[in-house]
Design an enzyme around this catalytic site. Structure first.
Site, PDB file in Angstrom:
ATOM      1  N   GLY A  47       0.805  -1.218   0.000  1.00 49.87           N
ATOM      2  CA  GLY A  47       0.000   0.000   0.000  1.00 49.87           C
ATOM      3  C   GLY A  47       0.833   1.261   0.000  1.00 49.87           C
ATOM      4  CB  ALA A  48       1.852   3.995   1.236  1.00 52.47           C
ATOM      5  CG  LEU A  49      -1.026   1.646  -3.978  1.00 50.34           C
ATOM      6  CD1 LEU A  49      -2.174   1.279  -4.915  1.00 50.34           C
ATOM      7  CD2 LEU A  49       0.003   0.510  -3.940  1.00 50.34           C
ATOM      8  CG  HIS A  53       3.287   0.760  -5.522  1.00 50.12           C
ATOM      9  ND1 HIS A  53       3.346   1.760  -4.580  1.00 50.12           N
ATOM     10  CD2 HIS A  53       3.957  -0.292  -4.991  1.00 50.12           C
ATOM     11  CE1 HIS A  53       4.010   1.335  -3.525  1.00 50.12           C
ATOM     12  NE2 HIS A  53       4.394   0.088  -3.737  1.00 50.12           N
ATOM     13  CD  GLN A  77       7.586  -7.411   3.911  1.00 46.82           C
ATOM     14  OE1 GLN A  77       6.790  -8.165   3.366  1.00 46.82           O
ATOM     15  NE2 GLN A  77       8.254  -6.495   3.228  1.00 46.82           N
ATOM     16  CE  LYS A 165      12.152   1.901  -3.403  1.00 45.31           C
ATOM     17  NZ  LYS A 165      12.427   1.193  -2.135  1.00 45.31           N
ATOM     18  CB  SER A 201      10.412   4.667  -1.257  1.00 42.42           C
ATOM     19  OG  SER A 201      10.155   4.041  -0.019  1.00 42.42           O
ATOM     20  CB  SER A 202       5.410   3.164   0.647  1.00 43.44           C
ATOM     21  OG  SER A 202       4.962   2.476  -0.489  1.00 43.44           O
ATOM     22  NE  ARG A 203      10.678   1.412   4.026  1.00 45.91           N
ATOM     23  CZ  ARG A 203      10.607   0.655   5.107  1.00 45.91           C
ATOM     24  NH1 ARG A 203      10.762   1.197   6.284  1.00 45.91           N
ATOM     25  NH2 ARG A 203      10.389  -0.631   5.018  1.00 45.91           N
TER      26      ARG A 203
HETATM   27  O1  PAF Z   1       7.983  -4.785  -1.850  1.00 45.93           O
HETATM   28  C1  PAF Z   1       6.991  -4.855  -1.088  1.00 45.93           C
HETATM   29  O2  PAF Z   1       6.127  -3.964  -1.039  1.00 45.93           O
HETATM   30  C2  PAF Z   1       6.838  -6.071  -0.184  1.00 45.93           C
HETATM   31  O3  PAF Z   1       8.067  -6.506   0.282  1.00 45.93           O
HETATM   32  C3  PAF Z   1       6.049  -7.216  -0.825  1.00 45.93           C
HETATM   33  C4  PAF Z   1       6.771  -7.802  -2.029  1.00 45.93           C
HETATM   34  C5  PAF Z   1       4.664  -6.730  -1.241  1.00 45.93           C
HETATM   35  C6  PAF Z   1       5.865  -8.352   0.182  1.00 45.93           C
HETATM   36  O4  PAF Z   1       5.199  -7.915   1.325  1.00 45.93           O
END
Ligand code: PAF
Length: 296
Positions: A47-49, A53, A77, A165, A201-203
């Site tokens: 998310g946070a597209l 994306h 993760q 990335k 990046s979503s960040r």
């Molecule tokens: O790259 C990401 O956004 C994540 O690591 C993924 C591949 C969706 C897995 O949670």
């Protein structure tokens, strides 16, 4: 507007993306598409597209008859709970963005639905997850592999799309796909950058105005490396780039590594015809950004 129009955003007449939050329902939806002989493109996300994306979604729409996107902030993760808590979540905005693409289905499972039982599986990726991101984020790639494997079992994609990335992630996912014998083709897509060079990046939305102003210096240092690597030994080039990161206000480099593009084995010296990439992770305050640049 016909669905066969390729690569076009529907600014004025958005599609309604079907949103499914349940594993069984998603499985059935995909099974119906497969039964009708349609190829399924898949873009897994947290998310946070952003445009990065959306470029994956658009490529999937061009190359497949139906496209599925998933949004799931995968807790297993994250190796720091604070990072998980602060990860941006904006489902309404994300759905709005997807409705301007030709994405057909958005899968948004709950944590309970994805992980009804405690997760115990341990993958072995050899040195692939021992260097760089793997070394600094223990358990990260195991968590990525587990969730992508589960998502593949539900969505059964013909093709799945990932940004380069996260190049190391792409290689880990290729290896997981091989180990699990998924028939999915894994497609790596180019890094999409802001006009000033910062990798999307979503960040990035967590950066303060000041941090955002200085963050493109990460890209500038990488470009310097690309243009000048022939004048340096590998360790000297890494040191030069580290030095350039250290003078960015508020920045703290975590690693700067030149490695073989295919194997990710860190290089100690240049070897003719060996494809080399510089991989970096840099903290801007408490926000960790990664990027990479092909040197030759
Ligand atoms: O790259 C990401 O956004 C994540 O690591 C993924 C591949 C969706 C897995 O949670």
């Amino acid at each position: 507007m016909p669905r066969s129009v390729v690569g076009k955003r529907y600014k004025h007449k958005p599609f309604n993306v079907i949103t499914i939050d349940n594993v069984e329902e998603a499985r059935h939806w995909v099974a119906r598409q497969r039964a009708a002989g349609r190829s399924v493109g898949f873009v897994p996300t947290m998310g946070a597209l952003h445009e990065g994306h959306l470029s994956l979604v658009e490529r999937s729409c061009r190359e497949n008859e139906v496209t599925v996107c998933s949004i799931f902030v995968n807790p297993i993760q994250f190796n720091k709970s604070e990072d998980l808590e602060k990860y941006p979540r904006m489902p309404e905005t994300d759905i709005g963005l997807l409705e301007e693409t030709r994405c057909d289905m958005l899968f948004m499972p709950s944590e309970q639905n994805m992980y009804p039982e405690p997760v115990t599986k341990q993958y072995s990726f050899g040195h692939l997850d021992e260097v760089m991101e793997g070394a600094f984020r223990p358990g990260h790639f195991n968590g990525v592999a587990i969730v992508v494997d589960r998502l593949f079992r539900i969505v059964q994609p013909t093709r799945a799309y990932f940004g380069t990335k996260d190049y190391q992630q792409l290689l880990v996912i290729r290896e997981m796909t091989r180990q699990e014998e998924h028939p999915t083709e894994i497609i790596g897509c180019p890094i999409i950058r802001e006009p000033d060079g910062l990798a999307m990046s979503s960040r990035n939305i967590r950066l303060t105005q000041e941090q955002r102003k200085h963050a493109p210096a990460i890209y500038e240092a990488l470009r310097y490396a690309k243009e000048n690597f022939r004048n340096y030994t590998v360790p000297d080039l890494e040191n030069e780039v580290r030095k350039r990161f250290n003078i960015i206000p508020g920045a703290k480099p975590e690693y700067v590594t030149v490695a073989d593009t295919n194997t990710l084995v860190p290089l100690k010296k240049w070897i003719p015809n060996q494809p080399a990439v510089m991989y970096v992770a840099v903290y801007m305050g408490d926000i960790r950004l990664i990027d990479n640049m092909i040197l030759e």
